[in-house]
Design a protein around this motif. Structure first.
Motif, PDB file in Angstrom:
ATOM      1  N   PHE A  49     -15.387 157.235 118.895  1.00  0.00           N
ATOM      2  CA  PHE A  49     -16.256 158.177 118.170  1.00  0.00           C
ATOM      3  C   PHE A  49     -17.723 157.769 118.185  1.00  0.00           C
ATOM      4  O   PHE A  49     -18.557 158.456 117.613  1.00  0.00           O
ATOM      5  N   ILE A  50     -18.034 156.663 118.828  1.00  0.00           N
ATOM      6  CA  ILE A  50     -19.420 156.208 118.948  1.00  0.00           C
ATOM      7  C   ILE A  50     -19.960 156.759 120.260  1.00  0.00           C
ATOM      8  O   ILE A  50     -19.285 156.709 121.295  1.00  0.00           O
ATOM      9  N   SER A  51     -21.172 157.280 120.220  1.00  0.00           N
ATOM     10  CA  SER A  51     -21.734 157.897 121.431  1.00  0.00           C
ATOM     11  C   SER A  51     -21.867 156.858 122.544  1.00  0.00           C
ATOM     12  O   SER A  51     -22.110 155.679 122.295  1.00  0.00           O
ATOM     13  N   MET A  52     -21.708 157.336 123.776  1.00  0.00           N
ATOM     14  CA  MET A  52     -21.801 156.434 124.926  1.00  0.00           C
ATOM     15  C   MET A  52     -23.201 155.838 125.062  1.00  0.00           C
ATOM     16  O   MET A  52     -23.343 154.731 125.576  1.00  0.00           O
ATOM     17  N   ASP A  53     -24.216 156.547 124.567  1.00  0.00           N
ATOM     18  CA  ASP A  53     -25.583 156.028 124.654  1.00  0.00           C
ATOM     19  C   ASP A  53     -25.794 154.835 123.729  1.00  0.00           C
ATOM     20  O   ASP A  53     -26.472 153.874 124.091  1.00  0.00           O
ATOM     21  N   SER A  54     -25.234 154.900 122.533  1.00  0.00           N
ATOM     22  CA  SER A  54     -25.473 153.828 121.560  1.00  0.00           C
ATOM     23  C   SER A  54     -24.395 152.736 121.592  1.00  0.00           C
ATOM     24  O   SER A  54     -24.590 151.671 121.018  1.00  0.00           O
ATOM     25  N   PHE A  55     -23.291 152.985 122.279  1.00  0.00           N
ATOM     26  CA  PHE A  55     -22.187 152.027 122.241  1.00  0.00           C
ATOM     27  C   PHE A  55     -22.532 150.654 122.809  1.00  0.00           C
ATOM     28  O   PHE A  55     -22.179 149.643 122.187  1.00  0.00           O
ATOM     29  N   PRO A  56     -23.195 150.551 123.984  1.00  0.00           N
ATOM     30  CA  PRO A  56     -23.452 149.199 124.517  1.00  0.00           C
ATOM     31  C   PRO A  56     -24.207 148.300 123.527  1.00  0.00           C
ATOM     32  O   PRO A  56     -23.837 147.139 123.356  1.00  0.00           O
ATOM     33  N   GLU A  57     -25.211 148.835 122.859  1.00  0.00           N
ATOM     34  CA  GLU A  57     -25.952 148.013 121.886  1.00  0.00           C
ATOM     35  C   GLU A  57     -25.068 147.674 120.680  1.00  0.00           C
ATOM     36  O   GLU A  57     -25.066 146.546 120.186  1.00  0.00           O
ATOM     37  N   TYR A  58     -24.319 148.661 120.208  1.00  0.00           N
ATOM     38  CA  TYR A  58     -23.378 148.431 119.103  1.00  0.00           C
ATOM     39  C   TYR A  58     -22.389 147.328 119.491  1.00  0.00           C
ATOM     40  O   TYR A  58     -22.133 146.398 118.720  1.00  0.00           O
TER      41      TYR A  58
END
Length: 166
Positions: A37-46
């Motif tokens: 449910f986390i966007s692919m754009d923000s996932f790597p940093e998360y």
């Protein structure tokens, strides 16, 4: 080492084992499913922030193994050494699964992101880590049941045991 100290050492090991087990259960059944449910754009940093603290999951495993080896040398009287050897082997299986299978997937998650394929592979292979974890946890519960069970006193009059209670 006297029996009380041996039992306290085992109690400390037991606590570390269940801290570790709880962390992996939380990771497997709370964190992993939510990652979709986390966007692919923000996932790597998360994911990078999450994995910076991964040593917090590795450190208890190392402490567990060190304590388990100590308990292997100084077991409580009612604990057979083979059960500790089996528990150590199960912990090593889970550790090897983490290092050889799950960690490489996490590295890909850092670079590629939370693709459905990677998340599916992570959750599917996670059972290779959870299965020895759960058998290990069950083994420690059984060993703890032996430690806390009332022990017959040498030279004392026969008293009721669990099987004799009416």
């Amino acid at each position: 080492m006297n029996e009380l100290k041996r039992r306290l050492l085992f109690l400390l090991l037991f606590a570390v084992v269940f801290f570790q087990t709880g962390a992996h259960i939380s990771q497997s059944f709370v964190n992993y499913p939510a990652w979709a449910f986390i966007s692919m754009d923000s996932f790597p940093e998360y994911h990078r922030v999450m994995t910076r603290g991964a040593f917090l999951l590795l450190f208890p495993r190392v402490v567990e193994l060190v304590l388990a080896i100590a308990v292997l040398y100084f077991p409580p009287a009612m604990i057979k050494r083979w059960t500790l050897v089996l528990a150590i082997a199960l912990a090593l299986c889970a550790f090897l699964s983490t290092v050889l299978i799950q960690r490489p997937i996490h590295v890909q998650l850092d670079t590629i992101g939370n693709t459905p394929e990677l998340l599916s592979r992570l959750r599917a292979t996670n059972w290779l880590r959870l299965t020895p974890e759960w058998f290990r946890a069950a083994l420690y519960i059984w060993m703890m049941s032996l430690v806390v069970r009332p022990q017959p006193q040498v030279g004392a009059a026969k008293t009721e045991t669990y099987g004799d209670a009416a």
